[in-house]
Design a protein around this motif. Structure first.
Motif, PDB file in Angstrom:
ATOM      1  N   SER A 128      -8.359   3.866   0.049  1.00  0.00           N
ATOM      2  CA  SER A 128      -8.194   3.308   1.392  1.00  0.00           C
ATOM      3  C   SER A 128      -9.547   2.967   2.008  1.00  0.00           C
ATOM      4  CB  SER A 128      -7.461   4.287   2.305  1.00  0.00           C
ATOM      5  OG  SER A 128      -6.190   4.564   1.810  1.00  0.00           O
TER       6      SER A 128
ATOM      7  N   THR B 147     -12.708  -5.228   2.782  1.00  0.00           N
ATOM      8  CA  THR B 147     -12.098  -6.162   3.730  1.00  0.00           C
ATOM      9  C   THR B 147     -13.065  -6.463   4.870  1.00  0.00           C
ATOM     10  OG1 THR B 147      -9.907  -5.332   3.200  1.00  0.00           O
ATOM     11  CG2 THR B 147     -10.143  -6.527   5.271  1.00  0.00           C
ATOM     12  N   PHE B 148     -13.695  -5.417   5.405  1.00  0.00           N
ATOM     13  CA  PHE B 148     -14.657  -5.596   6.497  1.00  0.00           C
ATOM     14  C   PHE B 148     -15.819  -6.472   6.052  1.00  0.00           C
ATOM     15  CE2 PHE B 148     -18.623  -4.132   8.484  1.00  0.00           C
ATOM     16  CZ  PHE B 148     -18.376  -4.541   9.791  1.00  0.00           C
TER      17      PHE B 148
ATOM     18  N   SER C 251     -11.010  -0.066   0.189  1.00  0.00           N
ATOM     19  CA  SER C 251     -10.292  -1.273   0.577  1.00  0.00           C
ATOM     20  C   SER C 251     -10.686  -1.733   1.983  1.00  0.00           C
ATOM     21  CB  SER C 251      -8.783  -1.020   0.505  1.00  0.00           C
ATOM     22  OG  SER C 251      -8.068  -2.159   0.833  1.00  0.00           O
ATOM     23  N   ALA C 252     -10.806  -0.794   2.911  1.00  0.00           N
ATOM     24  CA  ALA C 252     -11.222  -1.137   4.273  1.00  0.00           C
ATOM     25  C   ALA C 252     -12.649  -1.678   4.276  1.00  0.00           C
ATOM     26  CB  ALA C 252     -11.112   0.084   5.182  1.00  0.00           C
ATOM     27  N   TYR C 253     -13.535  -1.070   3.499  1.00  0.00           N
ATOM     28  CA  TYR C 253     -14.923  -1.524   3.430  1.00  0.00           C
ATOM     29  C   TYR C 253     -15.009  -2.941   2.873  1.00  0.00           C
ATOM     30  CZ  TYR C 253     -19.743  -1.967   1.864  1.00  0.00           C
ATOM     31  OH  TYR C 253     -21.003  -2.435   1.638  1.00  0.00           O
TER      32      TYR C 253
ATOM     33  N   TYR D 285       0.836  -1.207   0.000  1.00  0.00           N
ATOM     34  CA  TYR D 285       0.000   0.000   0.000  1.00  0.00           C
ATOM     35  C   TYR D 285       0.870   1.256   0.000  1.00  0.00           C
ATOM     36  CZ  TYR D 285      -3.144   3.631   1.641  1.00  0.00           C
ATOM     37  OH  TYR D 285      -3.837   4.799   1.768  1.00  0.00           O
TER      38      TYR D 285
END
Length: 181
Positions: free
Chosen positions: A134, A141-142, A137-139, A101
């Protein structure tokens, strides 16, 4: 005499030398590219006085300079001062995850700086893509983790039906229904 502790991971000597050489070359190339791009930007700013402000330049490039310092500390090989033998090859700078990243942020900033050199200060808005990426990507992954935990509840009614085997299809054709547990 101080005892030198080895890291918990120990690479074979040839692999350690290869990693050290690769890290040194990658760091040298990264630093030269950064120096070149910053020199071009500053040269265009001070010589031609085109609309390039130093405030967004500082705001958007300081994080990448910190990332480069982090890469330098993380990946630079260390050698014993006495015999110049390899003490530590450094961490792998091609590792997936956060390091990957950080490379993306560094490359994107280089691209934004090039766009600012060509198009002016409005091109700094391209940097907005980094926090948006970012967040996305976090969403994802969650949601992937959440979906993984949903199957662990033990409620068979919510689970997707399993595909029938050939044997089940044959038995159903004959009018029989077999239930597996």
């Amino acid at each position: 005499m101080a005892q030198v502790r080895e890291p918990p991971w120990h690479l074979p000597p040839k692999a350690a030398k290869t990693l050290a050489a690769r890290n040194s070359a990658l760091l040298r190339q990264t630093h030269l590219t950064t120096l070149t791009i910053h020199a071009i930007f500053l040269l265009l700013h001070f010589l031609f006085r085109r609309p390039r402000s130093l405030t967004p330049y500082a705001i958007f490039t300081i994080p990448t300079l910190i990332i480069e310092f982090y890469f330098e500390r993380l990946g630079r090989p260390r050698y014993n001062p006495g015999d110049n033998s390899l003490r530590s090859p450094g961490e792998d700078l091609d590792a997936p995850g956060l390091t990957e990243y950080f490379w993306d942020v560094l490359y994107w900033t280089w691209g934004c700086m090039g766009a600012v050199c060509v198009f002016g200060d409005k091109a700094w808005w391209l940097w907005v893509v980094v926090p948006l990426y970012s967040a996305w990507s976090a969403y994802t992954t969650f949601m992937g983790v959440r979906k993984g935990f949903a199957g662990m509840g033990g409620d068979a009614g919510d689970a997707a039906p399993a595909a029938d085997s050939k044997r089940q299809k044959k038995l159903e054709k004959r009018g029989q229904r077999v239930k597996y547990r």
